[in-house]
Scaffold this active site. Structure first.
Site, PDB file in Angstrom:
ATOM      1  N   MET A   1     -16.218 -97.784  52.240  1.00  0.00           N
ATOM      2  CA  MET A   1     -15.452 -96.547  52.030  1.00  0.00           C
ATOM      3  C   MET A   1     -16.311 -95.562  51.282  1.00  0.00           C
ATOM      4  N   HIS A   2     -16.351 -94.351  51.773  1.00  0.00           N
ATOM      5  CA  HIS A   2     -17.035 -93.317  51.002  1.00  0.00           C
ATOM      6  C   HIS A   2     -16.057 -92.785  49.974  1.00  0.00           C
TER       7      HIS A   2
ATOM      8  N   GLU B   1     -18.352 -95.798  65.174  1.00  0.00           N
ATOM      9  CA  GLU B   1     -17.642 -94.584  64.764  1.00  0.00           C
ATOM     10  C   GLU B   1     -18.324 -93.299  65.237  1.00  0.00           C
TER      11      GLU B   1
ATOM     12  N   TYR C   1     -21.546 -92.508  64.950  1.00  0.00           N
ATOM     13  CA  TYR C   1     -22.698 -92.064  64.157  1.00  0.00           C
ATOM     14  C   TYR C   1     -23.999 -92.298  64.933  1.00  0.00           C
TER      15      TYR C   1
ATOM     16  N   ARG D   1     -22.301-103.233  62.417  1.00  0.00           N
ATOM     17  CA  ARG D   1     -20.954-102.731  62.758  1.00  0.00           C
ATOM     18  C   ARG D   1     -21.022-102.111  64.144  1.00  0.00           C
TER      19      ARG D   1
ATOM     20  N   HIS E   1     -15.316 -90.684  65.645  1.00  0.00           N
ATOM     21  CA  HIS E   1     -14.550 -89.719  64.852  1.00  0.00           C
ATOM     22  C   HIS E   1     -13.992 -88.590  65.707  1.00  0.00           C
TER      23      HIS E   1
ATOM     24  N   ARG F   1      -6.060-101.183  59.976  1.00  0.00           N
ATOM     25  CA  ARG F   1      -4.609-101.322  59.744  1.00  0.00           C
ATOM     26  C   ARG F   1      -4.187-102.771  59.468  1.00  0.00           C
TER      27      ARG F   1
ATOM     28  N   ALA G   1     -10.369-102.132  53.868  1.00  0.00           N
ATOM     29  CA  ALA G   1     -11.034-101.186  52.971  1.00  0.00           C
ATOM     30  C   ALA G   1     -10.000-100.544  52.052  1.00  0.00           C
ATOM     31  N   ARG G   2      -9.162 -99.665  52.606  1.00  0.00           N
ATOM     32  CA  ARG G   2      -8.200 -98.955  51.765  1.00  0.00           C
ATOM     33  C   ARG G   2      -7.288 -99.898  50.967  1.00  0.00           C
TER      34      ARG G   2
ATOM     35  N   GLN H   1      -3.865 -89.927  52.152  1.00  0.00           N
ATOM     36  CA  GLN H   1      -3.679 -88.722  51.344  1.00  0.00           C
ATOM     37  C   GLN H   1      -4.628 -88.622  50.144  1.00  0.00           C
TER      38      GLN H   1
ATOM     39  N   GLN I   1      13.152 -89.756  47.425  1.00  0.00           N
ATOM     40  CA  GLN I   1      12.900 -89.231  48.776  1.00  0.00           C
ATOM     41  C   GLN I   1      12.116 -90.199  49.666  1.00  0.00           C
TER      42      GLN I   1
ATOM     43  N   LYS J   1       6.345 -94.077  59.787  1.00  0.00           N
ATOM     44  CA  LYS J   1       6.194 -94.114  58.329  1.00  0.00           C
ATOM     45  C   LYS J   1       6.854 -95.365  57.754  1.00  0.00           C
TER      46      LYS J   1
ATOM     47  N   TRP K   1      -3.882 -83.427  62.587  1.00  0.00           N
ATOM     48  CA  TRP K   1      -4.079 -83.330  64.045  1.00  0.00           C
ATOM     49  C   TRP K   1      -3.210 -84.340  64.778  1.00  0.00           C
TER      50      TRP K   1
HETATM   51  P1  FAD Z   1      12.416 -87.739  44.155  1.00  0.00           P
HETATM   52  O1  FAD Z   1      11.777 -88.643  45.100  1.00  0.00           O
HETATM   53  O2  FAD Z   1      13.200 -86.610  44.716  1.00  0.00           O
HETATM   54  O3  FAD Z   1      13.376 -88.618  43.218  1.00  0.00           O
HETATM   55  C1  FAD Z   1      14.249 -88.050  42.304  1.00  0.00           C
HETATM   56  C2  FAD Z   1      15.333 -89.067  42.004  1.00  0.00           C
HETATM   57  O4  FAD Z   1      16.107 -88.619  40.912  1.00  0.00           O
HETATM   58  C3  FAD Z   1      16.294 -89.277  43.141  1.00  0.00           C
HETATM   59  O5  FAD Z   1      16.367 -90.658  43.483  1.00  0.00           O
HETATM   60  C4  FAD Z   1      17.633 -88.778  42.589  1.00  0.00           C
HETATM   61  O6  FAD Z   1      18.731 -89.514  43.073  1.00  0.00           O
HETATM   62  C5  FAD Z   1      17.450 -88.978  41.105  1.00  0.00           C
HETATM   63  N1  FAD Z   1      18.270 -88.112  40.265  1.00  0.00           N
HETATM   64  C6  FAD Z   1      18.292 -86.758  40.239  1.00  0.00           C
HETATM   65  N2  FAD Z   1      19.137 -86.327  39.276  1.00  0.00           N
HETATM   66  C7  FAD Z   1      19.682 -87.416  38.699  1.00  0.00           C
HETATM   67  C8  FAD Z   1      20.607 -87.608  37.654  1.00  0.00           C
HETATM   68  N3  FAD Z   1      21.142 -86.600  36.988  1.00  0.00           N
HETATM   69  N4  FAD Z   1      20.914 -88.879  37.325  1.00  0.00           N
HETATM   70  C9  FAD Z   1      20.386 -89.938  37.970  1.00  0.00           C
HETATM   71  N5  FAD Z   1      19.495 -89.792  38.966  1.00  0.00           N
HETATM   72  C10 FAD Z   1      19.144 -88.556  39.326  1.00  0.00           C
HETATM   73  N6  FAD Z   1       5.189 -87.466  50.214  1.00  0.00           N
HETATM   74  C11 FAD Z   1       3.993 -87.994  50.470  1.00  0.00           C
HETATM   75  O7  FAD Z   1       3.157 -88.027  49.570  1.00  0.00           O
HETATM   76  N7  FAD Z   1       3.678 -88.489  51.686  1.00  0.00           N
HETATM   77  C12 FAD Z   1       4.554 -88.488  52.689  1.00  0.00           C
HETATM   78  O8  FAD Z   1       4.231 -88.943  53.792  1.00  0.00           O
HETATM   79  C13 FAD Z   1       5.823 -87.960  52.462  1.00  0.00           C
HETATM   80  N8  FAD Z   1       6.729 -87.929  53.446  1.00  0.00           N
HETATM   81  C14 FAD Z   1       7.964 -87.432  53.185  1.00  0.00           C
HETATM   82  C15 FAD Z   1       8.889 -87.423  54.208  1.00  0.00           C
HETATM   83  C16 FAD Z   1      10.162 -86.937  53.976  1.00  0.00           C
HETATM   84  C17 FAD Z   1      11.136 -86.917  55.095  1.00  0.00           C
HETATM   85  C18 FAD Z   1      10.510 -86.462  52.688  1.00  0.00           C
HETATM   86  C19 FAD Z   1      11.899 -85.955  52.426  1.00  0.00           C
HETATM   87  C20 FAD Z   1       9.577 -86.447  51.670  1.00  0.00           C
HETATM   88  C21 FAD Z   1       8.308 -86.922  51.924  1.00  0.00           C
HETATM   89  N9  FAD Z   1       7.334 -86.918  50.940  1.00  0.00           N
HETATM   90  C22 FAD Z   1       6.107 -87.443  51.187  1.00  0.00           C
HETATM   91  C23 FAD Z   1       7.554 -86.265  49.653  1.00  0.00           C
HETATM   92  C24 FAD Z   1       7.826 -87.287  48.544  1.00  0.00           C
HETATM   93  O9  FAD Z   1       8.802 -88.186  48.958  1.00  0.00           O
HETATM   94  C25 FAD Z   1       8.247 -86.527  47.301  1.00  0.00           C
HETATM   95  O10 FAD Z   1       7.236 -85.626  46.956  1.00  0.00           O
HETATM   96  C26 FAD Z   1       8.484 -87.472  46.150  1.00  0.00           C
HETATM   97  O11 FAD Z   1       9.487 -88.386  46.471  1.00  0.00           O
HETATM   98  C27 FAD Z   1       8.872 -86.713  44.894  1.00  0.00           C
HETATM   99  O12 FAD Z   1       9.042 -87.651  43.868  1.00  0.00           O
HETATM  100  P2  FAD Z   1       9.973 -87.440  42.605  1.00  0.00           P
HETATM  101  O13 FAD Z   1       9.991 -88.754  41.929  1.00  0.00           O
HETATM  102  O14 FAD Z   1       9.508 -86.266  41.848  1.00  0.00           O
HETATM  103  O15 FAD Z   1      11.391 -87.071  43.153  1.00  0.00           O
HETATM  104  P1  NAP Z   2       6.619 -77.262  52.552  1.00  0.00           P
HETATM  105  O1  NAP Z   2       5.526 -78.061  53.101  1.00  0.00           O
HETATM  106  O2  NAP Z   2       6.366 -76.313  51.476  1.00  0.00           O
HETATM  107  O3  NAP Z   2       7.249 -76.485  53.795  1.00  0.00           O
HETATM  108  C1  NAP Z   2       8.334 -75.644  53.674  1.00  0.00           C
HETATM  109  C2  NAP Z   2       8.535 -74.890  54.994  1.00  0.00           C
HETATM  110  O4  NAP Z   2       9.619 -74.025  54.847  1.00  0.00           O
HETATM  111  C3  NAP Z   2       7.347 -74.057  55.385  1.00  0.00           C
HETATM  112  O5  NAP Z   2       7.156 -74.189  56.777  1.00  0.00           O
HETATM  113  C4  NAP Z   2       7.761 -72.640  55.029  1.00  0.00           C
HETATM  114  O6  NAP Z   2       7.097 -71.841  55.956  1.00  0.00           O
HETATM  115  C5  NAP Z   2       9.278 -72.693  55.156  1.00  0.00           C
HETATM  116  N1  NAP Z   2       9.981 -71.826  54.216  1.00  0.00           N
HETATM  117  C6  NAP Z   2       9.733 -71.648  52.894  1.00  0.00           C
HETATM  118  N2  NAP Z   2      10.620 -70.800  52.353  1.00  0.00           N
HETATM  119  C7  NAP Z   2      11.465 -70.443  53.355  1.00  0.00           C
HETATM  120  C8  NAP Z   2      12.582 -69.588  53.423  1.00  0.00           C
HETATM  121  N3  NAP Z   2      13.022 -68.928  52.356  1.00  0.00           N
HETATM  122  N4  NAP Z   2      13.186 -69.420  54.606  1.00  0.00           N
HETATM  123  C9  NAP Z   2      12.759 -70.070  55.693  1.00  0.00           C
HETATM  124  N5  NAP Z   2      11.700 -70.898  55.694  1.00  0.00           N
HETATM  125  C10 NAP Z   2      11.064 -71.079  54.537  1.00  0.00           C
HETATM  126  O7  NAP Z   2       7.780 -78.209  52.060  1.00  0.00           O
HETATM  127  P2  NAP Z   2       8.557 -79.401  52.739  1.00  0.00           P
HETATM  128  O8  NAP Z   2       8.344 -79.480  54.198  1.00  0.00           O
HETATM  129  O9  NAP Z   2       9.943 -79.253  52.224  1.00  0.00           O
HETATM  130  O10 NAP Z   2       7.911 -80.665  52.073  1.00  0.00           O
HETATM  131  C11 NAP Z   2       8.066 -80.888  50.667  1.00  0.00           C
HETATM  132  C12 NAP Z   2       6.891 -81.599  50.112  1.00  0.00           C
HETATM  133  O11 NAP Z   2       6.840 -82.921  50.624  1.00  0.00           O
HETATM  134  C13 NAP Z   2       5.623 -80.894  50.534  1.00  0.00           C
HETATM  135  O12 NAP Z   2       4.864 -80.555  49.415  1.00  0.00           O
HETATM  136  C14 NAP Z   2       4.910 -81.886  51.384  1.00  0.00           C
HETATM  137  O13 NAP Z   2       3.525 -81.944  51.078  1.00  0.00           O
HETATM  138  C15 NAP Z   2       5.556 -83.218  51.050  1.00  0.00           C
HETATM  139  N6  NAP Z   2       5.565 -83.976  52.288  1.00  0.00           N
HETATM  140  C16 NAP Z   2       4.417 -84.559  52.639  1.00  0.00           C
HETATM  141  C17 NAP Z   2       4.354 -85.220  53.819  1.00  0.00           C
HETATM  142  C18 NAP Z   2       3.077 -85.883  54.243  1.00  0.00           C
HETATM  143  O14 NAP Z   2       3.013 -86.422  55.331  1.00  0.00           O
HETATM  144  N7  NAP Z   2       2.046 -85.885  53.462  1.00  0.00           N
HETATM  145  C19 NAP Z   2       5.448 -85.300  54.644  1.00  0.00           C
HETATM  146  C20 NAP Z   2       6.616 -84.691  54.243  1.00  0.00           C
HETATM  147  C21 NAP Z   2       6.652 -84.017  53.064  1.00  0.00           C
HETATM  148  P3  NAP Z   2       7.285 -70.272  56.090  1.00  0.00           P
HETATM  149  O15 NAP Z   2       7.410 -69.770  54.688  1.00  0.00           O
HETATM  150  O16 NAP Z   2       6.042 -69.827  56.802  1.00  0.00           O
HETATM  151  O17 NAP Z   2       8.489 -70.097  56.928  1.00  0.00           O
HETATM  152 FE1  SF4 Z   3      -3.996 -96.468  51.374  1.00  0.00          FE
HETATM  153 FE2  SF4 Z   3      -2.895 -94.033  51.086  1.00  0.00          FE
HETATM  154 FE3  SF4 Z   3      -4.021 -95.337  49.032  1.00  0.00          FE
HETATM  155 FE4  SF4 Z   3      -5.544 -94.327  50.960  1.00  0.00          FE
HETATM  156  S1  SF4 Z   3      -4.266 -93.173  49.563  1.00  0.00           S
HETATM  157  S2  SF4 Z   3      -5.734 -96.307  50.020  1.00  0.00           S
HETATM  158  S3  SF4 Z   3      -4.286 -94.744  52.710  1.00  0.00           S
HETATM  159  S4  SF4 Z   3      -2.207 -95.935  50.163  1.00  0.00           S
END
Ligand code: FAD
Ligand code: NAP
Ligand code: SF4
Length: 675
Positions: free
Chosen positions: A27-28, A165, A167, A215, A253, A289, A311-312, A340, A412, A422, A578
């Site tokens: 891994m780099h 890969e 290279y 490799r 790649h 994987r 690796a990862r 990520q 979330q 996922k 992509w």
């Molecule tokens: P949250 O995950 O929102 O957790 C907050 C928690 O607080 C919740 O469980 C809620 O119930 C609890 N809570 C709130 N208020 C109270 C209260 N008063 N009392 C008790 N409990 C309370 N991120 C990635 O890095 N990679 C991804 O691939 C990715 N995919 C995603 C796909 C989807 C569909 C979604 C929705 C999100 C994705 N995310 C991804 C984003 C990631 O899940 C969030 O950034 C992350 O969960 C935020 O973490 P957090 O702990 O700050 O908040």
């Molecule tokens: P986001 O990536 O910031 O996207 C929000 C989208 O809503 C954008 O397309 C934005 O584009 C639009 N938007 C913003 N304000 C708006 C408004 N007032 N009216 C209409 N459209 C509006 O946020 P997210 O999709 O909610 O994801 C939340 C976080 O979770 C992100 O930071 C993301 O990185 C993370 N996440 C990561 C993954 C992952 O695979 N790594 C997957 C899911 C989520 P326009 O403003 O151009 O319309």
């Molecule tokens: Fe695995 Fe994601 Fe950690 Fe990379 S960042 S090692 S892909 S869990």
């Protein structure tokens, strides 16, 4: 009796015995480029202690022109030898073994000095390589051989010659990149001359008691890639030339087939390695994987390979092997294959780390020590921020109570895990559940916490996450307008024609969720291969199915919208964006940018397109899903502050912009390390 008899069995290579069948793949990480060799050493030492049978370093350039980017680490000078020796000495002191990968990037080198068999620019680099003449080729081979000899001097146990890969070495093998008519091009015997010469001369230079891994690209995933007969011919030739292990490389790649991301089925390419088993006499390694000891054991038991490269998973957990040996596999932090914090960092010029384990590559900086003063810590929110804070604080000896209003932990992540491709998030949530119990965290689920409920704690951490942003579109209160939470968490019914407002990470994920029906292809290898057009390299060059990708028809007709004029999905992960874009295109998702939302009525969603809003359109859809971003949920934090308590605020509750699980976990861990 171990559950992993094959994985944990030693392998005698003649001059050295590996204690188990686990190779930590190359891994780099960017660590070598920091020139902080103590930090590099600590990274590898942690993994040596954790039981990896043999580790392979990130790719080291044999010369300046072969570096993946200008300034890429290599082994060019005597001073370099001394630096690398600090690493190998430390690894050996820790009881480990380490081989250095020699990586010549050829036309993939990101610099104007790049060289290749033919002057053909790659689609992933802006630089056209210089075609090498005979002397130039001899120089490249000599530099690779010198690097191998220096690796031996530096104390490495072996080298891995990177021949896959896409290279440099791989570039000689296929007509896609080798148009030469001299003895290095033309028929396959000529095209494979370079890899075979490299291995032969490296073996001559390093002697017999030194590991030489080759490799080999076993499936190029390119139209003009190798056939499997050629793969076997090359494998036999490099074995005869002196390789003592053959490792698997999957895809160039520039291939448009995902090979390692989370949506690739687990062990999704082990069948390719299996085809080589029995055709060579040296041990064969499979990879890609594989992230649990169970899967690795199964592959060995099924005769897919003699060794497993991961690796990862060693970023996610340095103690992968030790925990498997101890019968505690459920405590191994899972690599969710998100890229990520590792590959996305590498390709952005940042030091790698791991979403799941922020200590990875930061071993000397983020140190988690037992606390001198145990405190009662209350943490609200069991999303990734709260989970990582709770686990780390309890691991340090604090008395931790973690609250969530939901009946389960994960926040979330419970929505993320619903997305086809996922599924690995399941393992992450399960792992936190195990670790909380292991470290004695008191869990209070199903309890919405009010400020008054937090008076018994010395420290309060607010990790309450986010609220969906309200885009304020006229008519959005109609019953056919849902939020992503309604769709993913509450599973509200969604019609056949859907418009998604917002094309961020969540908008893309919701689209992926809605176009799929039934089993996720990630859980069904045959379906996944058909979807991406992966065939058998024995039947078609490069292993691309002649009929091309055959995705299942979309379950719904989806339109994905954003206001910005840029290409939708531009801001998704560097190494994964992509795939998300291509995957939705294959499901005929229409993606519109430069959208202005005018309102929703019984006809549908009214929009205009373009800067001058000239083009008006009504999207006649059954359901509209709002994915318009997120705002911090600071209600509890503000109520506590109003009562004079100063909570620590982390994750989405702290900053919602560009929040992801990587940042949430990093912040939670770092806070807990200081409490
Ligand atoms: P949250 O995950 O929102 O957790 C907050 C928690 O607080 C919740 O469980 C809620 O119930 C609890 N809570 C709130 N208020 C109270 C209260 N008063 N009392 C008790 N409990 C309370 N991120 C990635 O890095 N990679 C991804 O691939 C990715 N995919 C995603 C796909 C989807 C569909 C979604 C929705 C999100 C994705 N995310 C991804 C984003 C990631 O899940 C969030 O950034 C992350 O969960 C935020 O973490 P957090 O702990 O700050 O908040
Ligand atoms: P986001 O990536 O910031 O996207 C929000 C989208 O809503 C954008 O397309 C934005 O584009 C639009 N938007 C913003 N304000 C708006 C408004 N007032 N009216 C209409 N459209 C509006 O946020 P997210 O999709 O909610 O994801 C939340 C976080 O979770 C992100 O930071 C993301 O990185 C993370 N996440 C990561 C993954 C992952 O695979 N790594 C997957 C899911 C989520 P326009 O403003 O151009 O319309
Ligand atoms: Fe695995 Fe994601 Fe950690 Fe990379 S960042 S090692 S892909 S869990």
């Amino acid at each position: 009796m171990t559950s992993y008899p094959n994985l944990l069995s030693p392998l005698d290579l003649g001059h050295v015995t590996l204690p188990n069948r686990v190779i930590m793949g190359s891994m780099h990480t960017g660590l070598e480029e920091t020139k902080d060799w103590a930090r590099v050493a600590e990274f590898y030492v942690a993994r040596a202690r954790g039981g990896a049978g043999l580790m392979v370093t990130g790719g080291m350039a044999p010369n300046r022109e072969g570096g993946v980017f200008p300034g890429a680490a290599g082994l060019f000078t005597d001073e370099d030898i001394a630096n690398h020796a600090t690493v190998t000495d430390a690894v050996h002191d820790a009881g480990g073994r380490i081989a250095m990968q020699i990586l010549h990037a050829g036309r993939y080198a990101y610099g104007p000095e790049c060289v290749a068999p033919s002057p053909i620019k790659s689609p992933i680099s802006p630089f056209t390589p210089t075609e090498l003449d005979e002397a130039g080729i001899e120089k490249q081979i000599a530099d690779i051989v010198t690097a191998a000899a220096r690796a031996r001097q530096a104390g490495y146990d072996g080298v891995e010659i990177m021949g896959s890969e896409g290279y440099f070495i791989n570039q000689f093998l296929v007509t896609h990149t080798n148009k030469r008519t001299d003895r290095w091009g033309g028929p396959y015997e000529n095209r494979m001359r370079l890899p075979v010469e490299v291995v032969r001369r490296v073996r001559d230079a390093v002697g017999d008691d030194f590991i030489v891994i080759y490799r080999l690209s076993m499936i190029d995933l390119l139209p003009e890639g190798s056939t499997f007969d050629e793969v076997v011919q090359l494998a036999r030739a490099v074995e005869a030339a002196g390789a003592d292990i053959i490792n698997t490389g999957i895809g160039w790649h520039e291939a448009r087939v995902p090979t390692i991301v989370t949506s690739v089925p687990r062990a999704g390419f082990a069948w390719v390695t299996k085809k080589l088993m029995g055709k060579v006499g040296v041990p064969v390694v499979t990879s890609n994987r594989i992230n649990t000891p169970e899967v690795a054991e199964e592959l060995l038991a099924d005769g897919c390979a003699d060794l497993i490269s991961m690796a990862r998973p060693f970023l996610a957990d340095a103690d992968f092997v030790a925990k498997a040996e101890a019968g505690r596999a459920e405590t191994i932090a899972p690599c969710i294959a998100c890229n990520q914090a590792c590959l996305d960092h590498t390709f952005s010029g940042k030091i790698s780390t791991c979403l799941v384990n922020p200590q990875a590559c930061h071993e000397t900086e983020l140190v988690i020590t037992p606390t001198q003063q145990a405190k009662r810590i209350g943490i609200v929110g069991a999303g990734p921020a709260g989970l990582s804070a709770a686990m780390t604080a309890a691991q340090r000896g604090h008395d931790v109570t973690l609250f969530d209003r939901e009946p389960r932990i994960g926040g979330q992540l419970n929505m993320a895990r619903a997305i086809p491709g996922k599924e690995e998030f399941d393992g992450l949530v399960d792992w936190y559940q195990t670790m909380l119990a292991d470290h004695g965290v008191t869990l209070r689920l199903g309890q919405a916490v009010e400020p008054g409920g937090l008076v018994d704690f010395d420290e309060v951490v607010v990790a309450t996450g986010v609220l969906p942003r309200d885009p304020g579109i006229p008519g959005q209160d109609r019953p056919n307008v849902l939020s992503y939470v309604d769709v993913l968490k509450n599973r509200a019914p969604v019609g056949r024609r859907v418009a998604i407002v917002g094309a961020g990470g969540i908008g893309f994920d919701v689209a992926e969720f809605l176009v799929h029906e039934g089993d996720s292809p990630t859980e069904n290898l045959a379906e996944w291969k058909a979807e991406w057009g992966v065939g058998d390299p024995a039947d078609a060059r490069g292993g691309l199915a002649p009929e091309g990708p055959q995705p299942a028809p979309p379950a719904r007709q989806v339109t994905l919208l954003q206001r910005k004029a840029e290409r939708p999905g531009k801001r998704l992960g560097k190494t994964t964006g992509w795939i998300h874009r291509l995957s939705l295109r294959m499901k005929q998702v229409e993606m519109l940018s430069g959208v202005t939302y005018h309102g929703i009525d019984e006809e549908g969603l009214h929009i205009t397109l373009g800067e001058d809003a000239a083009e008006g359109r009504c999207l006649q859809v059954d359901t509209i899903v709002l994915c318009a971003g997120q705002l911090s949920d600071r209600r509890l934090a503000e109520a506590l502050e109003a009562r004079g308590t100063a909570p620590h605020v982390i994750g989405g509750a702290d900053v919602a912009a560009e929040l992801d699980a990587k940042r949430a976990i990093d912040q939670g861990t770092r806070l807990a390390a200081t409490l």
